[in-house]
Design an enzyme around this catalytic site. Structure first.
Site, PDB file in Angstrom:
ATOM      1  N   ARG A 295      36.988  42.610  54.304  1.00 49.81           N
ATOM      2  CA  ARG A 295      36.931  42.316  52.871  1.00 49.81           C
ATOM      3  C   ARG A 295      38.350  42.028  52.380  1.00 49.81           C
ATOM      4  NH1 ARG A 295      37.858  46.154  49.256  1.00 49.81           N
ATOM      5  NH2 ARG A 295      37.019  47.850  50.519  1.00 49.81           N
TER       6      ARG A 295
ATOM      7  N   HIS B  80      37.397  46.163  46.462  1.00 48.06           N
ATOM      8  CA  HIS B  80      35.970  46.500  46.495  1.00 48.06           C
ATOM      9  C   HIS B  80      35.252  45.899  45.292  1.00 48.06           C
ATOM     10  CE1 HIS B  80      32.332  48.795  47.163  1.00 48.06           C
ATOM     11  NE2 HIS B  80      32.402  49.272  45.937  1.00 48.06           N
TER      12      HIS B  80
ATOM     13  N   TYR C 177      44.516  52.529  49.954  1.00 46.82           N
ATOM     14  CA  TYR C 177      43.910  52.957  51.212  1.00 46.82           C
ATOM     15  C   TYR C 177      44.080  51.969  52.368  1.00 46.82           C
ATOM     16  CZ  TYR C 177      40.103  50.077  49.245  1.00 46.82           C
ATOM     17  OH  TYR C 177      39.374  49.063  48.686  1.00 46.82           O
TER      18      TYR C 177
END
Length: 370
Positions: A266, A270, A279
């Site tokens: 990705r 998100h 992260y």
């Protein structure tokens, strides 16, 4: 009526390396390394390229509209176009798709109008389209619930003798849900004609795969359910299309379900409210941008003299036309009746619901045109 369930043939673990038909540099993988999977013909690859280019332009347009405040939220699929287009192009019109919240480009490619796809993200309706018209379920926000629905519809179709298959997308995060286990197990026992496409983009929302499972690959789980499992390079649309096509054919022929894990990444956050820098590092993002699925296929098609400037211009024009239509749709204010909140809740409305509806109706009437 009961299903005829035969003892399944034991599945085997997929290979440790993901299947590729076209490598990162845009070259065809030698036949001896394709594990018996055929490279799709050039016309099919050109269609897949067109679908990916149009889908990406649409996705980036929607992300821009979200930043402008036209939508409440939007989960981008940038970088995952090969998984999505390789799957939906392999499907027949009669097959059913059960998507997640991230699969808007797949829903759009199934023929749903841009404004209808985005109605839920704008907050107009939970779903802006008729699932039966497009044989596409509403986009699921709760993780993995749609996998159960896909297996349920597939089992019903099998009982009725309908030669169709269902496809459901799952993320790596959804693969950790109990609903996924139940869907895999039921599909394996009852040999439901369902293809599970797991888009392993490696982080769920913010949890890396290493903190979700000790399994070598997510596709390894298939053997425990007696289901064939395939581990595919999710940035190679040719490989995704070929494997999913074969899985769908198996499903329609009564040979049961398949789990296909597509290793991808990705690129965007998100959702627009996420900060991925908390992260993951920028170095990983840069590496995966270098494995771009569209550029990979474009290099191959150009090397085969199957894609010229005129083709690219025509595809770009189609993509811009769709982007413009999407902007127009989002510039049009939706006409929303607050009393629709109470529709389609219960077949026979409960007294409390009718009371609440009457209260809201009186409140709206007291304000008149305001």
């Amino acid at each position: 009526m009961s299903l005829n369930v035969e003892t399944p043939v034991p599945a085997v673990l997929p290979d440790a390396e993901p299947l590729r038909l076209i490598d990162d540099t845009g070259h065809a993988v030698p036949a001896r390394r394709r594990r018996g999977v055929e490279l799709p013909d050039l016309e099919t690859l050109k269609l897949l390229y067109r679908r990916m280019v149009v889908a990406r332009r649409w996705d980036t347009q929607v992300s821009a509209l979200t930043r402008q405040g036209r939508l409440a939220t939007y989960p981008s699929a940038l970088g995952q176009e090969a998984c999505e287009m390789g799957t939906v192009v392999a499907m027949r019109e009669s097959d059913w798709l059960f998507p997640t919240y991230r699969d808007s480009i797949a829903v759009m490619t199934r023929g749903v109008a841009p404004g209808q796809v985005l109605a839920g993200f704008r907050g107009d309706w939970h779903s802006g389209y008729d699932p039966n018209e497009h044989r596409t379920s509403i986009q699921s926000t709760p993780l993995a619930t749609q996998a159960l629905h896909a297996v349920g519809l597939a089992t019903a179709a099998k009982l009725k003798g309908d030669s169709i298959a269902t496809v459901t997308f799952l993320g790596d995060g959804a693969s950790s849900e109990g609903d996924t286990h139940e869907a895999f197990n039921f599909a394996g026992v009852w040999q439901a004609p369902t293809v599970f496409v797991v888009q392993n983009n490696q982080f769920a929302i913010s949890v890396p795969l290493s903190k979700q499972t000790r399994a070598r690959t997510l596709a390894d789980r298939a053997v425990g359910y007696g289901i064939p499992g395939f581990y595919v390079d999710g940035n190679d649309v040719a490989a995704v299309y070929a494997v999913v096509s074969a899985a769908l054919e198996r499903a329609r022929n009564g040979e049961g379900p398949t789990i296909v894990e597509c290793l991808t990444y990705r690129i965007e956050a998100h959702t627009n409210s996420d900060d991925p820098s908390r992260y993951r590092g920028t170095e990983d993002v840069a590496v995966w941008k270098g494995r771009d699925p569209i550029e990979r296929l474009e290099r191959y098609l150009v090397s085969e003299d199957a894609l010229g400037d005129a083709d690219r211009e025509a595809i770009a024009a189609e993509a811009e036309e769709l982007a413009a239509a999407t902007r127009d749709a989002m510039n049009t204010e939706a006409v929303v009746d607050p009393l629709e909140l109470f529709e389609h809740v219960y077949n026979e409305p409960r007294a409390a619901l009718l009371e609440q509806r009457a209260f809201l109706e009186a409140e709206l009437a007291s304000h008149g045109e305001a």
